[in-house]
Motif scaffolding. Structure first.
Motif, short mmCIF file in Angstrom:
data_model
loop_
_atom_site.label_atom_id
_atom_site.label_comp_id
_atom_site.label_asym_id
_atom_site.label_seq_id
_atom_site.Cartn_x
_atom_site.Cartn_y
_atom_site.Cartn_z
N ILE A 137 68.47 -41.33 66.18
CA ILE A 137 67.52 -42.44 66.32
C ILE A 137 68.05 -43.49 67.30
O ILE A 137 67.31 -44.09 68.06
N SER A 138 69.38 -43.68 67.31
CA SER A 138 69.99 -44.69 68.20
C SER A 138 69.79 -44.34 69.68
O SER A 138 69.90 -45.21 70.54
N LYS A 139 69.50 -43.07 69.98
CA LYS A 139 69.31 -42.65 71.37
C LYS A 139 67.97 -43.14 71.93
O LYS A 139 67.76 -43.18 73.14
N ILE A 140 67.03 -43.46 71.04
CA ILE A 140 65.67 -43.82 71.47
C ILE A 140 65.67 -45.21 72.09
O ILE A 140 66.08 -46.19 71.44
N ARG A 190 62.48 -49.97 70.88
CA ARG A 190 62.87 -50.59 69.60
C ARG A 190 61.85 -50.32 68.50
O ARG A 190 62.20 -50.11 67.35
N LYS A 214 59.80 -47.78 68.19
CA LYS A 214 59.93 -46.38 67.75
C LYS A 214 61.15 -46.22 66.85
O LYS A 214 61.11 -45.53 65.85
N ARG A 215 62.26 -46.89 67.23
CA ARG A 215 63.49 -46.79 66.43
C ARG A 215 63.23 -47.27 65.00
O ARG A 215 63.63 -46.64 64.03
N GLU A 216 62.53 -48.40 64.90
CA GLU A 216 62.27 -48.97 63.58
C GLU A 216 61.39 -48.04 62.74
O GLU A 216 61.65 -47.83 61.55
N TYR A 273 61.14 -44.82 62.98
CA TYR A 273 61.92 -43.65 62.57
C TYR A 273 62.92 -43.97 61.46
O TYR A 273 63.18 -43.15 60.60
N LEU A 295 72.70 -48.28 62.09
CA LEU A 295 72.17 -48.21 63.46
C LEU A 295 72.82 -49.27 64.34
O LEU A 295 73.23 -49.01 65.46
#
Length: 435
Positions: A403-406, A409, A411-413, A415, A434
């Protein structure tokens, strides 16, 4: 040399937005078109095309120019190559004035390698269709794989005779230089141990069915060859070695045939092998490419990123290779792309599944079984962790790492929330991890 009349015709006929549209997904922006730079790894479109002025400008790299300049920059064409490419695209007859021997000798190394590769493609194709051994071995093999004659011809499939130097001798007789046969890797040259100073020449792909590998513009860059005998020492698949024109980490098999469908469907199916691509294409799934058995690279992902933001990775039913492929998916996430994963029933791969099912059934299966990447990874790793708390902790870290690769922000949240729900853990803990 190409006549001035032909050059003028090409400039008058070629439409910049159509030509660039074959390589970059363009969207209307006022009177212009906009897209992602094909020259840099950008995520916000800064590549502008003006249909009125017939010029393009890439603000991320500072490059710009007309239609010919784009082809020279993007495809590394020489000026005559770019003119010929456009003439072929727009069905313009090329008038050429006779070149002197000196001009012929000055043709650059890359062009000589392209010419040798194109000759090799035609030679292997003719061997498949016209030579008795080609028909008996190569053509029989392709037909047994379920390929129609039409699809065999479309992908330029061929056969290399099971003889030490049949191709090399033919190419030399046609006037192609050994230097370029060697540089493309089509011919291997070794010193004869019994006769010092004397070299032996071998066909690299002897006794193999041949898969030409094209650039996005359709130029032959190299080959993949599959051996049909049970020779234990020989590799089942053999690719052209790295060369001035072939860099396997920057090439996707089938991209030339798939590029327009990828942009049109706004999705790219990514498979592992040559036959996976051809079988799906034959069934009507045209937006499909392959990494040709190599680990997925950033350069390959960027090729797809020019055409769409959406990738669906198709895995074999064999679970053993799934974990090894997860790293490639992390690379896709890093590029800010949307990834879905679809696995086939156990014992099936895209090739075999496409052979057994019609287009409607394949399309429905892909639609119903393509999972969001994070869902796929959490379910896969959670299954492995089972009731082991330590393994579960490692699994969660691994998912958060993905998830950290995305870059996005939001989208990260989303996921993180999804992962918390699936793994039954608080969002706060995941956000802290994260961070």
């Amino acid at each position: 040399m190409i006549s001035k009349f032909t050059i003028d015709q090409v400039y008058e006929t070629a439409r910049l937005e159509e030509v660039i549209g074959d390589f970059v997904q363009l969207k209307k922006s006022g009177s212009n078109f906009k897209g992602l730079s094909p020259f840099t790894d950008e995520r916000t479109p800064s590549f502008m095309v003006s249909p009125v002025k017939q010029i393009w400008k890439d603000f991320s790299s500072g490059k710009g120019g007309n239609v010919v300049a784009f082809l020279m920059e993007h495809e590394h064409f020489t000026y005559p190559e770019a003119i010929k490419y456009l003439a072929r695209k727009y069905n313009i007859e090329i008038e050429e004035t006779e070149r002197t021997d000196e001009q012929k000798a000055q043709a650059d190394e890359r062009e000589s390698m392209y010419l040798v590769s194109e000759y090799a493609k035609e030679y292997f194709k003719n061997t498949l269709w016209e030579k008795e051994m080609g028909k008996a071995i190569g053509l029989t093999y392709f037909r047994e794989r379920g390929f129609t004659d039409e699809i065999i011809k479309k992908f330029g499939l061929g056969y290399s005779l099971d003889q030490w130097d049949a191709f090399t001798n033919s190419a030399l007789e046609e006037g192609y230089q050994l230097e370029f046969l060697q540089k493309t890797g089509l011919t291997i040259v070794k010193e004869d141990n019994n006769n010092p100073g004397v070299s032996k020449k071998f066909d690299r792909f002897k006794g193999r069915v041949m898969f030409p590998i094209h650039s996005m513009s359709g130029r032959v860059l190299g080959f993949g060859g599959r051996i049909l005998s049970n020779e234990k020492k020989a590799a089942k698949y053999l690719n052209s070695p790295e060369s001035e024109i072939y860099h396997k980490s920057k090439v996707l098999y089938g991209i030339y045939y798939a590029k327009q469908a990828i942009a049109r469907e706004d999705n790219c199916y990514l498979v592992e092998g040559y036959t996976d691509v051809i079988q799906l294409y034959q069934r009507g799934i045209h937006n499909v490419v392959s990494s040709s058995g190599t680990a997925l690279t950033s350069e390959q992902i960027r090729l797809i990123n020019r055409l769409t933001k959406n990738i669906t990775v198709l895995f074999d039913g064999d679970a053993a290779g799934l974990r090894a492929s997860l790293r490639g998916i992390d690379l896709i996430l890093e590029q800010g792309m949307n990834v879905k994963v679809c696995t086939f029933p156990e014992g099936e791969d895209p090739d075999s599944f496409a052979r057994k099912n019609e287009l409607e059934e394949i399309t429905l299966y892909l639609k119903e079984n393509a999972k969001d990447f994070i869902q796929f990874k959490t379910s896969l790793l959670a299954e492995e962790a089972a009731n082991d708390p330590l393994k579960k902790a490692d699994t969660i870290r691994e998912i958060v790492n993905s998830i950290s690769k995305i870059p996005d922000r939001i989208k990260r949240e989303i996921y993180i929330q999804e992962c918390a729900h699936i793994m039954n853990i608080s969002e706060d803990v995941l956000f802290n991890t994260l961070a």
